[in-house]
Design an enzyme around this catalytic site. Sequence first.
Site, PDB file in Angstrom:
ATOM      1  N   LYS A  11      94.622  81.307  88.304  1.00 27.18           N
ATOM      2  CA  LYS A  11      93.208  81.719  88.227  1.00 27.18           C
ATOM      3  C   LYS A  11      92.694  81.596  86.793  1.00 27.18           C
ATOM      4  O   LYS A  11      91.541  81.223  86.582  1.00 27.18           O
ATOM      5  CB  LYS A  11      93.018  83.146  88.746  1.00 27.18           C
ATOM      6  CG  LYS A  11      93.316  83.308  90.226  1.00 27.18           C
ATOM      7  CD  LYS A  11      92.393  82.462  91.078  1.00 27.18           C
ATOM      8  CE  LYS A  11      93.049  81.301  91.714  1.00 27.18           C
ATOM      9  NZ  LYS A  11      92.236  80.391  92.466  1.00 27.18           N
ATOM     10  N   ARG A  23      82.260  68.975  78.088  1.00 26.12           N
ATOM     11  CA  ARG A  23      81.791  67.668  78.540  1.00 26.12           C
ATOM     12  C   ARG A  23      80.275  67.633  78.703  1.00 26.12           C
ATOM     13  O   ARG A  23      79.726  66.653  79.199  1.00 26.12           O
ATOM     14  CB  ARG A  23      82.480  67.300  79.851  1.00 26.12           C
ATOM     15  CG  ARG A  23      83.967  67.045  79.666  1.00 26.12           C
ATOM     16  CD  ARG A  23      84.710  66.781  80.954  1.00 26.12           C
ATOM     17  NE  ARG A  23      84.144  65.649  81.647  1.00 26.12           N
ATOM     18  CZ  ARG A  23      84.160  65.500  82.959  1.00 26.12           C
ATOM     19  NH1 ARG A  23      84.699  66.415  83.718  1.00 26.12           N
ATOM     20  NH2 ARG A  23      83.637  64.439  83.527  1.00 26.12           N
ATOM     21  N   LYS A  65      78.400  69.195  80.784  1.00 22.74           N
ATOM     22  CA  LYS A  65      78.010  69.196  82.200  1.00 22.74           C
ATOM     23  C   LYS A  65      77.437  70.568  82.529  1.00 22.74           C
ATOM     24  O   LYS A  65      77.941  71.287  83.390  1.00 22.74           O
ATOM     25  CB  LYS A  65      79.219  68.907  83.091  1.00 22.74           C
ATOM     26  CG  LYS A  65      79.885  67.589  82.838  1.00 22.74           C
ATOM     27  CD  LYS A  65      79.362  66.585  83.793  1.00 22.74           C
ATOM     28  CE  LYS A  65      80.129  65.281  83.641  1.00 22.74           C
ATOM     29  NZ  LYS A  65      79.639  64.267  84.500  1.00 22.74           N
ATOM     30  N   HIS A  83      79.506  79.866  89.522  1.00 21.95           N
ATOM     31  CA  HIS A  83      80.755  79.307  89.008  1.00 21.95           C
ATOM     32  C   HIS A  83      81.424  80.276  88.031  1.00 21.95           C
ATOM     33  O   HIS A  83      82.606  80.595  88.165  1.00 21.95           O
ATOM     34  CB  HIS A  83      80.473  77.961  88.327  1.00 21.95           C
ATOM     35  CG  HIS A  83      81.690  77.308  87.769  1.00 21.95           C
ATOM     36  ND1 HIS A  83      82.482  76.476  88.518  1.00 21.95           N
ATOM     37  CD2 HIS A  83      82.260  77.383  86.554  1.00 21.95           C
ATOM     38  CE1 HIS A  83      83.484  76.066  87.772  1.00 21.95           C
ATOM     39  NE2 HIS A  83      83.372  76.603  86.575  1.00 21.95           N
ATOM     40  N   HIS A 141      82.429  83.662  89.785  1.00 21.50           N
ATOM     41  CA  HIS A 141      83.560  83.480  90.693  1.00 21.50           C
ATOM     42  C   HIS A 141      84.866  83.344  89.913  1.00 21.50           C
ATOM     43  O   HIS A 141      85.842  84.044  90.189  1.00 21.50           O
ATOM     44  CB  HIS A 141      83.330  82.264  91.591  1.00 21.50           C
ATOM     45  CG  HIS A 141      84.499  81.930  92.455  1.00 21.50           C
ATOM     46  ND1 HIS A 141      84.998  82.787  93.407  1.00 21.50           N
ATOM     47  CD2 HIS A 141      85.283  80.828  92.501  1.00 21.50           C
ATOM     48  CE1 HIS A 141      86.037  82.226  94.002  1.00 21.50           C
ATOM     49  NE2 HIS A 141      86.227  81.038  93.468  1.00 21.50           N
ATOM     50  N   TYR A 154      90.053  66.936  97.305  1.00 23.51           N
ATOM     51  CA  TYR A 154      88.759  66.238  97.282  1.00 23.51           C
ATOM     52  C   TYR A 154      88.450  65.737  95.869  1.00 23.51           C
ATOM     53  O   TYR A 154      88.072  64.574  95.683  1.00 23.51           O
ATOM     54  CB  TYR A 154      87.649  67.167  97.777  1.00 23.51           C
ATOM     55  CG  TYR A 154      86.259  66.686  97.447  1.00 23.51           C
ATOM     56  CD1 TYR A 154      85.674  65.652  98.180  1.00 23.51           C
ATOM     57  CD2 TYR A 154      85.535  67.241  96.393  1.00 23.51           C
ATOM     58  CE1 TYR A 154      84.411  65.188  97.873  1.00 23.51           C
ATOM     59  CE2 TYR A 154      84.261  66.789  96.079  1.00 23.51           C
ATOM     60  CZ  TYR A 154      83.706  65.761  96.823  1.00 23.51           C
ATOM     61  OH  TYR A 154      82.452  65.301  96.509  1.00 23.51           O
ATOM     62  N   LYS A 200      81.001  67.647 101.060  1.00 22.16           N
ATOM     63  CA  LYS A 200      80.651  68.738 100.139  1.00 22.16           C
ATOM     64  C   LYS A 200      80.173  69.963 100.918  1.00 22.16           C
ATOM     65  O   LYS A 200      80.523  71.095 100.578  1.00 22.16           O
ATOM     66  CB  LYS A 200      79.579  68.277  99.154  1.00 22.16           C
ATOM     67  CG  LYS A 200      80.077  67.290  98.127  1.00 22.16           C
ATOM     68  CD  LYS A 200      78.966  66.938  97.177  1.00 22.16           C
ATOM     69  CE  LYS A 200      79.442  65.979  96.107  1.00 22.16           C
ATOM     70  NZ  LYS A 200      78.392  65.690  95.130  1.00 22.16           N
ATOM     71  N   THR A 207      81.950  73.804 101.041  1.00 21.69           N
ATOM     72  CA  THR A 207      81.237  75.066 100.836  1.00 21.69           C
ATOM     73  C   THR A 207      81.398  75.972 102.044  1.00 21.69           C
ATOM     74  O   THR A 207      81.601  77.187 101.904  1.00 21.69           O
ATOM     75  CB  THR A 207      79.748  74.810 100.533  1.00 21.69           C
ATOM     76  OG1 THR A 207      79.652  73.921  99.404  1.00 21.69           O
ATOM     77  CG2 THR A 207      79.024  76.111 100.208  1.00 21.69           C
ATOM     78  N   GLN A 227      84.750  77.573 101.941  1.00 24.71           N
ATOM     79  CA  GLN A 227      84.748  78.692 100.998  1.00 24.71           C
ATOM     80  C   GLN A 227      84.078  79.924 101.612  1.00 24.71           C
ATOM     81  O   GLN A 227      84.580  81.044 101.473  1.00 24.71           O
ATOM     82  CB  GLN A 227      84.055  78.290  99.695  1.00 24.71           C
ATOM     83  CG  GLN A 227      84.876  77.312  98.890  1.00 24.71           C
ATOM     84  CD  GLN A 227      84.113  76.802  97.682  1.00 24.71           C
ATOM     85  OE1 GLN A 227      83.037  76.237  97.815  1.00 24.71           O
ATOM     86  NE2 GLN A 227      84.677  77.010  96.518  1.00 24.71           N
TER      87      GLN A 227
END
Length: 162
Positions: free
Chosen positions: A17, A30, A32, A40, A43, A80, A97, A101, A104
């Site tokens: 984790k 990067r 992004k 994100h 979580h 993936y 995608k 989701t 999840q």
Amino acid sequence: MPKFQAANLVFTYYMIKISDLLDTVFFVLRKKHGHVSFLHVYHHAGMVVVGFLACKFSLNGHFVLLGIVNSFVHVVMYTYYLATALFPDRKPGIRVKKALTLIQLAQFCVLLVHEALPLFQPSCRVQKFWCFALVVQYSFMITLFSDFYVKAYASPTKSKPS
């Protein structure tokens, strides 16, 4: 399973984790920034906190399901990611995608039910405080992931100007 082995597995999960949280660092490095959402960060940071608390206070079989289910989901997701990295010209469509989701979301629903059950069974010896805390956490995760799903996949697409 002896308690020592369970402790090692929980600690290994905790270390994984922490490495997952590095995703965020790599996204930032990067540039992004579009990948670094509240969902994100929350979580991945939350999973580090939950992993720490599990190592510190709660090494019992009931809470191990979280690691098993979450590890399965991550194997699917990282498979993936690997496939898209190895074969960038053959990227799967939006359906994959969406499915990720939904997997999840299903994970959080299963875990929410699993954590809620001891709350309704007074004779159950599982620590009720942690069950309640995880029910709240999973409810929040379902809300966040549902919101992401609606915004990313269920909202109508805007037509391009001609």
